[in-house]
Design a protein around this motif. Structure first.
Motif, PDB file in Angstrom:
ATOM      1  N   LEU A  90      -6.607   1.767  -6.325  1.00 17.16           N
ATOM      2  CA  LEU A  90      -5.351   1.053  -6.098  1.00 17.16           C
ATOM      3  C   LEU A  90      -5.227   0.500  -4.684  1.00 17.16           C
ATOM      4  CD1 LEU A  90      -2.865   3.386  -8.030  1.00 17.16           C
ATOM      5  CD2 LEU A  90      -3.912   1.254  -8.788  1.00 17.16           C
ATOM      6  N   ARG A  91      -6.316   0.587  -3.897  1.00 18.31           N
ATOM      7  CA  ARG A  91      -6.342   0.013  -2.553  1.00 18.31           C
ATOM      8  C   ARG A  91      -5.185   0.513  -1.692  1.00 18.31           C
ATOM      9  NH1 ARG A  91     -10.236  -1.065  -5.071  1.00 18.31           N
ATOM     10  NH2 ARG A  91     -11.363  -3.050  -5.155  1.00 18.31           N
ATOM     11  N   VAL A  92      -5.112   1.825  -1.555  1.00 16.41           N
ATOM     12  CA  VAL A  92      -4.041   2.433  -0.774  1.00 16.41           C
ATOM     13  C   VAL A  92      -4.419   2.545   0.698  1.00 16.41           C
ATOM     14  CG1 VAL A  92      -2.806   4.624  -0.411  1.00 16.41           C
ATOM     15  CG2 VAL A  92      -3.031   3.673  -2.706  1.00 16.41           C
ATOM     16  N   ILE A  93      -5.698   2.732   1.017  1.00 17.46           N
ATOM     17  CA  ILE A  93      -6.151   2.976   2.384  1.00 17.46           C
ATOM     18  C   ILE A  93      -6.166   1.658   3.168  1.00 17.46           C
ATOM     19  CG2 ILE A  93      -7.974   3.966   3.807  1.00 17.46           C
ATOM     20  CD1 ILE A  93      -6.625   5.939   1.943  1.00 17.46           C
ATOM     21  N   ARG A  94      -5.602   1.703   4.387  1.00 23.37           N
ATOM     22  CA  ARG A  94      -5.570   0.527   5.252  1.00 23.37           C
ATOM     23  C   ARG A  94      -6.390   0.764   6.509  1.00 23.37           C
ATOM     24  NH1 ARG A  94       0.456  -1.266   6.452  1.00 23.37           N
ATOM     25  NH2 ARG A  94       0.416   0.795   7.441  1.00 23.37           N
ATOM     26  N   GLU A 137       0.833  -1.212   0.000  1.00 24.84           N
ATOM     27  CA  GLU A 137       0.000   0.000   0.000  1.00 24.84           C
ATOM     28  C   GLU A 137       0.864   1.258   0.000  1.00 24.84           C
ATOM     29  OE1 GLU A 137      -2.383  -3.286   1.783  1.00 24.84           O
ATOM     30  OE2 GLU A 137      -0.366  -2.469   2.068  1.00 24.84           O
ATOM     31  N   ALA A 138       1.940   1.229   0.767  1.00 24.74           N
ATOM     32  CA  ALA A 138       2.832   2.381   0.821  1.00 24.74           C
ATOM     33  C   ALA A 138       3.536   2.593  -0.512  1.00 24.74           C
ATOM     34  CB  ALA A 138       3.862   2.200   1.938  1.00 24.74           C
ATOM     35  N   ASN A 139       3.895   1.508  -1.183  1.00 22.91           N
ATOM     36  CA  ASN A 139       4.553   1.613  -2.488  1.00 22.91           C
ATOM     37  C   ASN A 139       3.622   2.257  -3.521  1.00 22.91           C
ATOM     38  OD1 ASN A 139       7.108   0.642  -3.991  1.00 22.91           O
ATOM     39  ND2 ASN A 139       5.434   0.033  -5.332  1.00 22.91           N
ATOM     40  N   ARG A 140       2.356   1.806  -3.512  1.00 20.38           N
ATOM     41  CA  ARG A 140       1.399   2.405  -4.447  1.00 20.38           C
ATOM     42  C   ARG A 140       1.111   3.864  -4.093  1.00 20.38           C
ATOM     43  NH1 ARG A 140      -0.876  -2.951  -3.988  1.00 20.38           N
ATOM     44  NH2 ARG A 140      -2.335  -2.249  -2.370  1.00 20.38           N
ATOM     45  N   CYS A 141       1.081   4.156  -2.810  1.00 20.87           N
ATOM     46  CA  CYS A 141       0.858   5.546  -2.390  1.00 20.87           C
ATOM     47  C   CYS A 141       2.022   6.444  -2.817  1.00 20.87           C
ATOM     48  CB  CYS A 141       0.675   5.602  -0.875  1.00 20.87           C
ATOM     49  SG  CYS A 141       0.253   7.241  -0.254  1.00 20.87           S
ATOM     50  N   VAL A 189      -1.169   9.201   2.655  1.00 19.43           N
ATOM     51  CA  VAL A 189       0.224   8.945   3.024  1.00 19.43           C
ATOM     52  C   VAL A 189       0.296   8.342   4.426  1.00 19.43           C
ATOM     53  CG1 VAL A 189       2.422  10.055   3.551  1.00 19.43           C
ATOM     54  CG2 VAL A 189       1.196  10.663   1.482  1.00 19.43           C
ATOM     55  N   VAL A 190      -0.554   8.840   5.334  1.00 17.10           N
ATOM     56  CA  VAL A 190      -0.564   8.323   6.700  1.00 17.10           C
ATOM     57  C   VAL A 190      -1.175   6.931   6.745  1.00 17.10           C
ATOM     58  CG1 VAL A 190      -1.459   8.695   9.032  1.00 17.10           C
ATOM     59  CG2 VAL A 190      -0.665  10.639   7.681  1.00 17.10           C
ATOM     60  N   SER A 191      -2.332   6.777   6.101  1.00 19.54           N
ATOM     61  CA  SER A 191      -3.056   5.512   6.197  1.00 19.54           C
ATOM     62  C   SER A 191      -2.350   4.368   5.493  1.00 19.54           C
ATOM     63  CB  SER A 191      -4.466   5.686   5.608  1.00 19.54           C
ATOM     64  OG  SER A 191      -5.174   4.478   5.637  1.00 19.54           O
ATOM     65  N   SER A 192      -1.634   4.648   4.412  1.00 17.39           N
ATOM     66  CA  SER A 192      -0.975   3.590   3.652  1.00 17.39           C
ATOM     67  C   SER A 192       0.263   3.035   4.344  1.00 17.39           C
ATOM     68  CB  SER A 192      -0.588   4.106   2.262  1.00 17.39           C
ATOM     69  OG  SER A 192       0.401   5.117   2.380  1.00 17.39           O
ATOM     70  N   GLY A 193       0.771   3.732   5.339  1.00 18.92           N
ATOM     71  CA  GLY A 193       1.995   3.317   5.993  1.00 18.92           C
ATOM     72  C   GLY A 193       3.230   3.958   5.418  1.00 18.92           C
ATOM     73  N   LEU A 194       3.082   4.807   4.375  1.00 18.24           N
ATOM     74  CA  LEU A 194       4.243   5.461   3.781  1.00 18.24           C
ATOM     75  C   LEU A 194       4.906   6.406   4.777  1.00 18.24           C
ATOM     76  CD1 LEU A 194       6.013   5.994   1.300  1.00 18.24           C
ATOM     77  CD2 LEU A 194       4.349   7.711   0.564  1.00 18.24           C
ATOM     78  N   LEU A 195       4.108   7.037   5.614  1.00 16.56           N
ATOM     79  CA  LEU A 195       4.675   7.956   6.593  1.00 16.56           C
ATOM     80  C   LEU A 195       5.502   7.199   7.635  1.00 16.56           C
ATOM     81  CD1 LEU A 195       4.681  10.988   7.051  1.00 16.56           C
ATOM     82  CD2 LEU A 195       2.792  10.708   8.644  1.00 16.56           C
TER      83      LEU A 195
END
Length: 854
Positions: free
Chosen positions: A446-450, A410-414, A717-723
């Motif tokens: 793209l199913r970014v939200i977790r 998810e973070a990669n797609r975000c 960005v926060v929800s996907s784990g990218l942060l």
């Protein structure tokens, strides 16, 4: 828009009575409709000129045709007579203008540098004058330049007001009020032509005596059209104004024909629809299209005249470049059309549509825009800069989606979405708000939200509910409330009343006027946005610019000062720019307005004073172009109208709303959030009829959706784990640094990015990073770093593209179509101003933030 409104919108104001009487004909149609439905069919004819008869088109014997066709014939005859008279007058003026150009060139170029006295009053007198001491010659030249000796003579060349002042003309107020405009040309008989010779000779002599050492010499120039003497400048200015005026007149006449042709088609279409007849095609083809103004012959003639004017303009003003001549003439035509639409017809259209004055601020949206130049043309395919950036961003996006950069899917797609949107925002390959609308589409598909608890990806329905719930946040409501306050102040004319009254106290000293305009621009940007404020100020300074000597340093200094101050005003209040609202959205706890003002107002005030000093040192605006004495500025006259009850009501609501915003934290138990307080002006203004539905539709909704997309991207960005991935990297980067060291590192990074891309987009990208950096430091100074980032985003003003105020300032030009500002002006003054403003934020702003407990 109805055609009756469109007709008024596109008509030339001075010719209004000569257009087709569309409304009158429409009323007649409605009367005819009633007649058809009347039982006896005879009651209405007395009102419709029943005593008039006409040969009916196509032999129709319809009773309604017998009444309506004579009315159409009368309108067509009126249009035909007016067109022929206008065409004859304009053709005569064109021939006289061409004769003037040829006469100007016939004397030969050398005469503009000759020391002969073409008056031939006395050769001996000329020799004796040339031997006079310099002081006597200056006194004699001053006397020759007096309006009693020059302006009072009827001449084909009216000397422009600006060069008169530049070369020391002195005129009384009576003489000034009675002076002809520079574009006016008086064409007369032999006496006029003789006067022309005497005046032209005197002007040439003055140009020679006062020309600078850098003036073009006969060996450097080939004609008056590329010389740099004062006389050559005056001549080009006169011909430029005369040609552009005539060009606008010819294009207006061409538009007059097109509008009236549309009027006949529209009114006949309505007639056929309501009366169940078939008159339209027969009357248009057999009568209208055979009338002289609507024939191909007339259209060819007017196009040929316009081409001749373009050639004249190219010869006189653009050194023979036809392409540039066409561009500049079209620009003058568009400005004329936009001015008439925005100024002349605003109240008329508003009264018809809403019962009171309306807002036609979007008039320019209907103008024709030049196509974007192509980088490559392959058949029908045109590769433009926008298309190239769009293809590049798509390539980067697809590549990043298929390359595992971050371990979490998810973070990669975000990250791919973030980079994709950043490139689109920076390049403006598509409109900014459209890019923002891509964000919810991409993050859902793209199913970014977790899920915040299980860390599993949300389904599409759940992700949709989440992303739209965060997009329309209280911060967005605060932005809409700011638009409402701005619209209320502008609609009731409070902004112009207050600004002109303040500026009337500035006096006539250049340094004082400059500071007054900068302060007004900054203050206006706080409440009516830094998009509308510079536009208003540039409108107010036009009378000042018209009275300045040519090449005066005060003109570019004043324009640039207003733009820079408007950028500073963008940091002064939470609703002055979207980047401030994005910062408030990320702060936890949210910052109230009182603390924002406690920091932003002193920072803005000091920045304005430093930039003012920088501009004074760089331009020295008080000095006249010839270096002799100081210039004085025309004083702004305040509006004399007293405040009305409506204006007092708007002022009261605005002050109450702002006061509540300042103490919002103390009233959380009542209002909950500042977004709820923002509903007060919306309800007060729209509920009482001060603002209408059309005003609501004209809000800057593109900015609203831009902010919503930024908020959605930040939450993704926060929800996907990218942060979380960034968190480790950022902690390693700032490990061992003090808070102030981090501020000094962050400040130039924010400044550079906000200089080259939109301030709002810069805040969308940088505020989440600042928040994460602050969370990684001891004491969690998250709000402080977010606050500093938002303030510095507004300080990025070193380039012409750095924010809307700079873009507007870069487009300002003088009477010759020359831009007041160049890239050098921005580099020389905008870059130092940005650095000064950033230093103020990172020093004084940092101290104030610590004091108020941010």
């Amino acid at each position: 828009m109805k055609f009756s409104s469109s007709l008024k919108f596109n008509a030339v104001a001075e010719w209004w009575d000569e257009y087709i009487a569309y409304d009158t004909l429409k009323k007649t149609i409605y009367q005819l409709e009633k007649q058809q439905q009347a039982p006896n069919g005879v009651d209405v004819y007395s009102d419709l000129e029943a005593n008039e008869t006409s040969a009916l088109v196509g032999g129709s014997t319809s009773a309604t045709d017998g009444i309506f066709v004579p009315l159409l014939d009368r309108e067509l005859k009126k249009i035909n007579l007016f067109y022929e008279s206008q065409e004859e007058e304009l053709n005569r003026e064109l021939e006289e203008l061409e004769a003037l150009v040829h006469r100007q060139e016939a004397g030969g170029f050398d005469e503009y540098y000759a020391d002969e006295d073409d008056d031939r009053d006395s050769d001996e007198d000329s020799v004796s004058r040339s031997r006079e001491p310099p002081a006597n010659r200056r006194r004699r030249a001053s006397a020759a330049r007096s309006p009693r000796n020059v302006s009072s003579q009827p001449s084909e060349f009216a000397i422009p007001e600006e060069p008169r002042r530049e070369r020391g003309y002195s005129m009384s107020s009576d003489e000034n009020n009675g002076e002809m405009e520079a574009s006016t040309v008086t064409l007369g008989g032999t006496a006029t032509k003789r006067a022309l010779g005497r005046i032209a000779t005197r002007v040439r002599k003055m140009s020679l005596s006062e020309s600078t050492p850098s003036a073009t010499s006969p060996t450097e120039a080939t004609s008056i059209w590329n010389a740099h003497t004062n006389f050559a400048y005056d001549t080009r200015l006169l011909f430029k104004r005369r040609i552009t005026t005539l060009y606008v007149a010819f294009t207006s006449l061409r538009s007059y024909v097109e509008v009236n042709y549309s009027g006949f088609r529209k009114i006949l279409k309505k007639y056929d629809k309501i009366t169940y007849n078939s008159l339209k095609d027969r009357y248009v083809h057999d009568v209208v299209e055979l009338a002289y103004p609507f024939t191909a012959q007339a259209k060819d003639k007017i196009n040929e005249r316009i081409a001749r004017l373009t050639d004249l303009y190219a010869k006189c003003c653009t050194h023979g470049d036809i392409h540039i001549a066409k561009q500049q003439l079209k620009l003058h035509q568009r400005e004329k059309v936009a001015w008439e639409r925005d100024t002349v017809w605003r109240q008329m259209i508003g009264r018809e549509r809403r019962g009171e004055a309306g807002d036609a601020s979007k008039a320019g949206a209907t103008l024709v825009h030049e196509p974007e130049p192509a980088l490559l043309i392959l058949g029908r395919f045109r590769l433009t800069k926008r298309i190239l950036w769009l293809l590049l961003s798509l390539a980067i996006f697809l590549t990043m989606l298929n390359v595992q950069i971050v371990s979490v899917d998810e973070a990669n797609r975000c990250l791919a979405i973030l980079v994709f949107c950043t490139v689109l925002w920076a390049s403006e390959a598509i409109p900014l708000f459209v890019t923002s609308l891509l964000v919810p589409l991409l993050v859902v598909c793209l199913r970014v939200i977790r899920n915040s608890e299980s860390q599993a990806g949300l389904s599409a329905p759940d992700a949709t509910k989440y992303i739209f719930s965060v997009m329309f946040s209280p911060t967005i409501m605060l932005l809409i409330g700011g638009f409402t306050i701005s619209s209320g102040l502008s609609k009731t004319n409070i902004d112009r009343v207050l600004i002109t009254r303040v500026l009337s106290l500035a006096g006539s000293k250049p340094r004082t006027v400059l500071l007054a305009f900068m302060c007004v621009s900054c203050f206006a940007s706080m409440w009516i946005s830094n998009v509308a404020a510079p536009t208003l100020c540039f409108t107010l300074i036009k009378p000042i610019l018209r009275t300045l000597p040519p090449k005066s340093a005060f003109a570019p200094c004043l324009i640039l000062g207003i733009a820079l101050a408007a950028n500073i005003g963008g940091q002064s209040s939470p609703i002055s720019s979207p980047q401030n609202l994005i910062a408030l959205q990320e702060m936890d706890p949210a910052l109230d307005w009182g603390k924002w003002f406690a920091v932003a107002l002193p920072v803005s005030a000091i920045s304005i004073l430093l930039i003012w000093g920088l501009l004074l040192a760089s331009y020295r605006p008080a000095r006249s172009p010839d270096g002799e004495g100081d210039i004085e500025i025309r004083t702004i006259r305040p509006t004399q109208e007293p405040f009305t009850g409506k204006q007092y009501w708007v002022t009261f609501v605005c002050l109450v709303t702002i006061a509540l915003w300042c103490v919002a934290h103390s009233l959380e138990s009542v209002f909950g959030d500042m977004g709820v307080i923002a509903l007060i002006p919306i309800i007060a203004f729209f509920g009482t009829g001060i603002l209408k539905k059309d005003d609501f539709e004209q809000f800057a909704w593109t900015i609203v959706f831009l902010a919503m997309g930024g908020i959605a991207l930040g939450k993704s960005v926060v929800s996907s784990g990218l942060l979380e991935v960034w968190d480790g990297l950022i902690r390693d980067m700032v490990d061992g640094f003090s808070l102030y060291t981090v501020v000094l590192i962050l400040s130039p990074v924010v400044l550079v990015i906000s200089t080259f891309i939109s301030h709002t987009i810069a805040s969308v990208l940088l505020v989440p990073i600042a928040a994460e950096v602050g969370s990684s430091l001891e004491g969690n100074p998250k709000n402080l770093l977010i606050f500093i980032t938002a303030l510095i985003c507004s300080a990025g003003m070193g380039m012409p593209v750095s924010g809307f105020p700079n873009q507007t300032a870069a487009q300002q030009e003088n009477d010759l179509g020359e831009l007041y500002l160049t890239n050098v002006d921005f580099l020389k003054n905008g870059v130092p101003a940005s650095i000064l403003a950033t230093l103020v934020v990172s020093t004084l702003g940092f101290v104030l933030m610590k004091v108020v407990g941010v």
